[in-house]
Design an enzyme around this catalytic site. Structure first.
Site, PDB file in Angstrom:
ATOM      1  N   GLN A  26       0.800  -1.228   0.000  1.00 50.52           N
ATOM      2  CA  GLN A  26       0.000   0.000   0.000  1.00 50.52           C
ATOM      3  C   GLN A  26       0.831   1.275   0.000  1.00 50.52           C
ATOM      4  O   GLN A  26       0.313   2.346  -0.362  1.00 50.52           O
ATOM      5  CB  GLN A  26      -0.956  -0.022   1.189  1.00 50.52           C
ATOM      6  CG  GLN A  26      -1.963  -1.153   1.104  1.00 50.52           C
ATOM      7  CD  GLN A  26      -2.906  -1.171   2.266  1.00 50.52           C
ATOM      8  OE1 GLN A  26      -2.694  -1.899   3.239  1.00 50.52           O
ATOM      9  NE2 GLN A  26      -3.959  -0.396   2.204  1.00 50.52           N
ATOM     10  N   HIS A  46      -2.504  -4.605 -13.154  1.00 47.63           N
ATOM     11  CA  HIS A  46      -2.057  -4.335 -14.537  1.00 47.63           C
ATOM     12  C   HIS A  46      -3.028  -4.946 -15.539  1.00 47.63           C
ATOM     13  O   HIS A  46      -3.313  -4.364 -16.580  1.00 47.63           O
ATOM     14  CB  HIS A  46      -0.644  -4.896 -14.767  1.00 47.63           C
ATOM     15  CG  HIS A  46       0.404  -4.183 -13.960  1.00 47.63           C
ATOM     16  ND1 HIS A  46       1.638  -4.731 -13.680  1.00 47.63           N
ATOM     17  CD2 HIS A  46       0.382  -2.973 -13.328  1.00 47.63           C
ATOM     18  CE1 HIS A  46       2.325  -3.885 -12.931  1.00 47.63           C
ATOM     19  NE2 HIS A  46       1.597  -2.817 -12.704  1.00 47.63           N
ATOM     20  N   ASP A  59       1.888   0.865  -8.472  1.00 44.79           N
ATOM     21  CA  ASP A  59       3.263   0.784  -8.993  1.00 44.79           C
ATOM     22  C   ASP A  59       4.203   1.733  -8.247  1.00 44.79           C
ATOM     23  O   ASP A  59       5.350   1.425  -8.009  1.00 44.79           O
ATOM     24  CB  ASP A  59       3.293   1.105 -10.493  1.00 44.79           C
ATOM     25  CG  ASP A  59       2.682  -0.034 -11.311  1.00 44.79           C
ATOM     26  OD1 ASP A  59       2.615   0.079 -12.548  1.00 44.79           O
ATOM     27  OD2 ASP A  59       2.263  -1.039 -10.685  1.00 44.79           O
ATOM     28  N   ARG A  84       4.144  -0.702  12.925  1.00 43.88           N
ATOM     29  CA  ARG A  84       3.759  -1.969  12.295  1.00 43.88           C
ATOM     30  C   ARG A  84       3.869  -1.799  10.785  1.00 43.88           C
ATOM     31  O   ARG A  84       3.269  -0.876  10.228  1.00 43.88           O
ATOM     32  CB  ARG A  84       2.334  -2.363  12.693  1.00 43.88           C
ATOM     33  CG  ARG A  84       1.820  -3.602  11.964  1.00 43.88           C
ATOM     34  CD  ARG A  84       0.423  -3.991  12.448  1.00 43.88           C
ATOM     35  NE  ARG A  84      -0.071  -5.197  11.787  1.00 43.88           N
ATOM     36  CZ  ARG A  84      -1.042  -5.202  10.885  1.00 43.88           C
ATOM     37  NH1 ARG A  84      -1.621  -4.055  10.509  1.00 43.88           N
ATOM     38  NH2 ARG A  84      -1.435  -6.324  10.340  1.00 43.88           N
ATOM     39  N   HIS A 129       1.000  -9.438   4.053  1.00 44.43           N
ATOM     40  CA  HIS A 129      -0.152  -8.525   4.016  1.00 44.43           C
ATOM     41  C   HIS A 129      -0.692  -8.509   2.588  1.00 44.43           C
ATOM     42  O   HIS A 129      -0.768  -7.476   1.925  1.00 44.43           O
ATOM     43  CB  HIS A 129       0.270  -7.118   4.449  1.00 44.43           C
ATOM     44  CG  HIS A 129      -0.880  -6.254   4.900  1.00 44.43           C
ATOM     45  ND1 HIS A 129      -0.992  -5.705   6.157  1.00 44.43           N
ATOM     46  CD2 HIS A 129      -1.985  -5.841   4.222  1.00 44.43           C
ATOM     47  CE1 HIS A 129      -2.098  -4.975   6.237  1.00 44.43           C
ATOM     48  NE2 HIS A 129      -2.725  -5.052   5.080  1.00 44.43           N
ATOM     49  N   ASN A 173      -1.734 -11.037   7.930  1.00 41.50           N
ATOM     50  CA  ASN A 173      -2.701  -9.967   8.153  1.00 41.50           C
ATOM     51  C   ASN A 173      -4.068 -10.388   7.610  1.00 41.50           C
ATOM     52  O   ASN A 173      -4.212 -10.678   6.422  1.00 41.50           O
ATOM     53  CB  ASN A 173      -2.276  -8.675   7.441  1.00 41.50           C
ATOM     54  CG  ASN A 173      -3.332  -7.587   7.595  1.00 41.50           C
ATOM     55  OD1 ASN A 173      -3.487  -7.012   8.673  1.00 41.50           O
ATOM     56  ND2 ASN A 173      -4.085  -7.327   6.541  1.00 41.50           N
ATOM     57  N   GLU A 174      -5.058 -10.421   8.489  1.00 43.10           N
ATOM     58  CA  GLU A 174      -6.466 -10.593   8.099  1.00 43.10           C
ATOM     59  C   GLU A 174      -6.712 -11.715   7.087  1.00 43.10           C
ATOM     60  O   GLU A 174      -7.231 -11.492   5.984  1.00 43.10           O
ATOM     61  CB  GLU A 174      -7.018  -9.281   7.516  1.00 43.10           C
ATOM     62  CG  GLU A 174      -6.976  -8.114   8.457  1.00 43.10           C
ATOM     63  CD  GLU A 174      -7.830  -6.957   7.972  1.00 43.10           C
ATOM     64  OE1 GLU A 174      -8.356  -7.001   6.848  1.00 43.10           O
ATOM     65  OE2 GLU A 174      -7.981  -5.997   8.747  1.00 43.10           O
ATOM     66  N   ASN A 317      -7.721  -6.400  14.154  1.00 40.97           N
ATOM     67  CA  ASN A 317      -8.023  -5.191  13.370  1.00 40.97           C
ATOM     68  C   ASN A 317      -9.524  -4.941  13.450  1.00 40.97           C
ATOM     69  O   ASN A 317     -10.316  -5.862  13.221  1.00 40.97           O
ATOM     70  CB  ASN A 317      -7.642  -5.388  11.891  1.00 40.97           C
ATOM     71  CG  ASN A 317      -6.139  -5.460  11.695  1.00 40.97           C
ATOM     72  OD1 ASN A 317      -5.373  -5.317  12.649  1.00 40.97           O
ATOM     73  ND2 ASN A 317      -5.716  -5.680  10.453  1.00 40.97           N
ATOM     74  N   TYR A 319     -12.714  -1.899  12.604  1.00 43.40           N
ATOM     75  CA  TYR A 319     -13.083  -0.608  12.003  1.00 43.40           C
ATOM     76  C   TYR A 319     -14.511  -0.211  12.289  1.00 43.40           C
ATOM     77  O   TYR A 319     -14.819   0.950  12.525  1.00 43.40           O
ATOM     78  CB  TYR A 319     -12.858  -0.659  10.476  1.00 43.40           C
ATOM     79  CG  TYR A 319     -11.407  -0.677  10.108  1.00 43.40           C
ATOM     80  CD1 TYR A 319     -10.707  -1.874   9.938  1.00 43.40           C
ATOM     81  CD2 TYR A 319     -10.703   0.526   9.981  1.00 43.40           C
ATOM     82  CE1 TYR A 319      -9.351  -1.876   9.633  1.00 43.40           C
ATOM     83  CE2 TYR A 319      -9.353   0.525   9.675  1.00 43.40           C
ATOM     84  CZ  TYR A 319      -8.690  -0.688   9.502  1.00 43.40           C
ATOM     85  OH  TYR A 319      -7.347  -0.690   9.205  1.00 43.40           O
ATOM     86  N   GLU A 388      -4.782  -2.699  13.955  1.00 46.23           N
ATOM     87  CA  GLU A 388      -5.308  -1.653  13.061  1.00 46.23           C
ATOM     88  C   GLU A 388      -6.627  -1.111  13.593  1.00 46.23           C
ATOM     89  O   GLU A 388      -7.466  -1.885  14.048  1.00 46.23           O
ATOM     90  CB  GLU A 388      -5.578  -2.190  11.644  1.00 46.23           C
ATOM     91  CG  GLU A 388      -4.368  -2.471  10.825  1.00 46.23           C
ATOM     92  CD  GLU A 388      -4.722  -3.017   9.448  1.00 46.23           C
ATOM     93  OE1 GLU A 388      -5.808  -2.694   8.919  1.00 46.23           O
ATOM     94  OE2 GLU A 388      -3.927  -3.802   8.910  1.00 46.23           O
TER      95      GLU A 388
HETATM   96  O1  LIG Z   1     -18.955  -4.531   2.719  1.00 48.88           O
HETATM   97  S1  LIG Z   1     -18.625  -4.630   1.295  1.00 48.88           S
HETATM   98  O2  LIG Z   1     -19.203  -5.826   0.671  1.00 48.88           O
HETATM   99  O3  LIG Z   1     -18.940  -3.387   0.574  1.00 48.88           O
HETATM  100  C1  LIG Z   1     -16.981  -4.830   1.093  1.00 48.88           C
HETATM  101  C2  LIG Z   1     -16.304  -4.915   2.410  1.00 48.88           C
HETATM  102  C3  LIG Z   1     -15.139  -4.004   2.329  1.00 48.88           C
HETATM  103  N1  LIG Z   1     -13.978  -4.500   3.023  1.00 48.88           N
HETATM  104  C4  LIG Z   1     -14.156  -4.311   4.440  1.00 48.88           C
HETATM  105  C5  LIG Z   1     -12.901  -4.316   5.240  1.00 48.88           C
HETATM  106  N2  LIG Z   1     -11.725  -3.891   4.512  1.00 48.88           N
HETATM  107  C6  LIG Z   1     -10.733  -4.811   4.932  1.00 48.88           C
HETATM  108  C7  LIG Z   1      -9.985  -4.223   6.023  1.00 48.88           C
HETATM  109  O4  LIG Z   1      -8.729  -4.033   5.483  1.00 48.88           O
HETATM  110  C8  LIG Z   1      -7.789  -3.693   6.439  1.00 48.88           C
HETATM  111  O5  LIG Z   1      -8.125  -2.368   6.749  1.00 48.88           O
HETATM  112  C9  LIG Z   1      -7.588  -1.309   5.968  1.00 48.88           C
HETATM  113  C10 LIG Z   1      -8.743  -0.423   5.540  1.00 48.88           C
HETATM  114  O6  LIG Z   1      -9.572  -1.101   4.655  1.00 48.88           O
HETATM  115  C11 LIG Z   1      -6.772  -1.793   4.808  1.00 48.88           C
HETATM  116  O7  LIG Z   1      -6.151  -0.698   4.167  1.00 48.88           O
HETATM  117  C12 LIG Z   1      -5.730  -2.749   5.364  1.00 48.88           C
HETATM  118  O8  LIG Z   1      -4.796  -3.123   4.386  1.00 48.88           O
HETATM  119  C13 LIG Z   1      -6.432  -4.001   5.846  1.00 48.88           C
HETATM  120  O9  LIG Z   1      -5.597  -4.666   6.773  1.00 48.88           O
HETATM  121  C14 LIG Z   1     -11.623  -3.964   3.117  1.00 48.88           C
HETATM  122  C15 LIG Z   1     -12.905  -3.769   2.416  1.00 48.88           C
END
Ligand SMILES: O=S(=O)(O)CCCN1CCN(CCO[C@@H]2O[C@H](CO)[C@@H](O)[C@H](O)[C@H]2O)CC1
Length: 492
Positions: A26, A46, A59, A84, A129, A173-174, A317, A319, A388
């Site tokens: 990322q 790509h 890229d 991290r 990751h 990761n995840e 992690n 959110y 996270e």
């Molecule tokens: O509900 S929907 O069907 O529309 C799709 C679900 C969307 N997912 C939810 C959680 N996210 C993963 C968490 O992703 C984590 O959190 C960060 C923020 O995303 C990423 O940048 C990190 O790389 C990752 O560790 C990626 C997208």
């Protein structure tokens, strides 16, 4: 819901680990610099130039491959003592296998780790990751059991080369996001859309690969290097849509077991193996659909034993949260999927703010509830590290939504630690700077620092939230009255 004004009535103890997180794919860029091999994400982007919201790829992204010294100074500026980050597997092993080690990759990561340590910052390194070497993707990636061996070989190279500098490792990761989005649907690369089949093979072999790397470290490196090694899992909080509706509560618990328990139970429960409810549900559904064997593979007794207890900490992690209600058996029940096996309809609560990504609503109490679910299910002795947590918006330096998010989520964390006695020992804000946000490209911003991706030097600029995080890290408590909209208006 907490008082959300003035100073928090709890604080973070002096030993609490504050950090900030990032991931190689990322932020690094240099996708083919210095002999790096292609990752499956490089190739997918790509080959599908319009996959991301802004038809971008990674890229170059924030060009941390070139600008990592500036990144380290940004980490230091935040006042945190942990960073991290992840190693790009194909930058170290361009062919994925350990027959050829890329010297430039060794140089880059050694310089990065040494620069962090020279600035009093402890690197916390994720081995994987999501940026799998393309040469392993063509073998089927994590759906292929051979990955367990290749991941072990990769881990051995990393431990050998960097184990003198790196003392806190995370294997994966995840795996849940990687398998469900990348192997179960086409939402993420490699977009295999192997609903309910490939996604469970991915789960199975990622878990076995994790256990293999864990034991490799403990049996051959821990004595001389003295570090710790764990895994990072992810979870939404599953809130019953109607708080006391028995069906909604059952649906919520089922969601947690199918989306977190599936990964956590084999490692952190005292019995190990997949949760019984998950095992029985997928077995029954597979049988119902005419399969002669379950779509979720079985661990052998030795594998159950190898996975059980295979982590020194619970990396988590988090959110956002979703509302749960049971979903009636879909008409197309013949089509298997994790979602169909779960049998839950998830929806968002309109009153919860959504400052950026479509999937991310702000519901701070969900964080505390999730931490209690983990502690109640796996015990309060395993140390939890929040690897996270953060919120996205669509840009700008005065990121009030992010200031508010950190105030409220870290306040809930204080309640979970001080009132509920959840054993949380560290917290990493996602993320250091604006970066490549997978399908969202550069549209969703998660950074504490802004990045001008159009400038030649990818200019980094501190956001309001970086000052807020700096304040929380240095004072170790939450001040709801600073750095938010109200404080700028000097009223109330
Ligand atoms: O509900 S929907 O069907 O529309 C799709 C679900 C969307 N997912 C939810 C959680 N996210 C993963 C968490 O992703 C984590 O959190 C960060 C923020 O995303 C990423 O940048 C990190 O790389 C990752 O560790 C990626 C997208």
């Amino acid at each position: 819901e907490g008082q959300y004004k003035g100073l928090s009535n709890y604080s973070f103890h002096d030993k609490f680990m504050f950090g900030v997180a990032s991931a190689a794919f990322q932020i690094e860029g240099g996708w083919n610099a210095g002999g790096k091999g292609p990752s499956m994400w490089d190739v997918y982007l790509h080959e599908h130039p319009n996959y991301t919201l802004d038809s971008s790829n990674a890229d170059v992204t924030a060009d941390s491959y070139r600008l990592y010294k500036e990144d380290v100074s940004m980490v230091k500026d935040l006042g945190v003592t942990y960073y991290r980050l992840s190693i790009s597997w194909p930058r170290l092993l361009p062919q994925g296998t350990d027959n050829y080690v890329n010297e430039d990759g060794v140089r880059y990561y050694k310089e990065l780790f040494e620069t962090l340590l020279a600035n009093g910052i402890t690197p916390v390194v994720t081995l994987y990751h999501w940026d799998l070497p393309q040469s392993l993707m063509v073998l089927g990636g994590w759906a292929n059991p051979v990955m367990v061996d290749y991941f072990e070989d990769y881990a051995r190279v990393a431990f050998k080369l960097f184990g003198g500098l790196v003392k806190i490792w995370t294997t994966l990761n995840e795996p849940h996001q990687h398998c469900s989005n990348g192997y179960g649907t086409d939402f993420f690369a490699p977009a295999l859309s192997s609903h309910g089949v490939g996604e469970y093979l991915c789960v199975h072999y990622m878990l076995l690969a994790h256990a293999r790397a864990y034991h490799l470290y403990n049996n051959y490196f821990k004595a001389t290097q003295g570090g710790k090694i764990g895994i990072t899992l992810d979870a939404f909080w599953a809130e019953p849509k109607v708080v006391n509706d028995p069906q909604d509560k059952i649906a919520s618990e089922r969601y947690m077991q199918m989306h977190l328990g599936m990964y956590a139970h084999p490692i952190f429960s005292k019995d190990g193996d997949y949760p019984l409810s998950v095992r029985q549900r997928v077995d029954a559904m597979s049988h119902h659909q005419g399969y002669s064997r379950s779509r979720l593979p079985y661990f052998t007794p030795e594998e159950v034993e190898s996975l059980r207890g295979s982590s020194d900490f619970f990396g988590l992690n988090h959110y956002t949260s979703y509302l749960m209600t049971p979903s009636s058996l879909e008409p197309n029940w013949k089509v298997p999927s994790l979602d169909h096996d779960t049998g839950v309809r998830i929806e968002q609560e309109p009153s919860w703010p959504k400052p950026g990504a479509s999937w991310l609503s702000v519901y701070p109490p969900g964080f505390r509830k999730l931490l209690n679910w983990v502690s109640n299910n796996y015990g309060r002795d395993i140390p939890i590290i929040i690897t996270e947590n953060g919120v996205s918006d669509t840009g700008g330096i005065n990121d009030y939504a992010r200031v508010d998010y950190y105030n409220r989520y870290l306040y809930q964390l204080l309640l979970a630690i001080n009132i509920d006695h959840c054993n949380v020992q560290g917290y990493f804000a996602w993320t250091l700077m604006d970066d490549f946000e997978w399908k969202d490209g550069y549209v969703s911003k998660f950074g504490l620092y802004h990045v001008d991706f159009d400038s030649p030097n990818k200019t980094r600029t501190k956001k309001l939230s970086a000052y807020k995080y700096q304040e929380i890290v240095s004072t170790r408590l939450i001040n709801f009255d600073t750095l938010d909209k109200r404080s700028l208006r000097r009223t109330v």
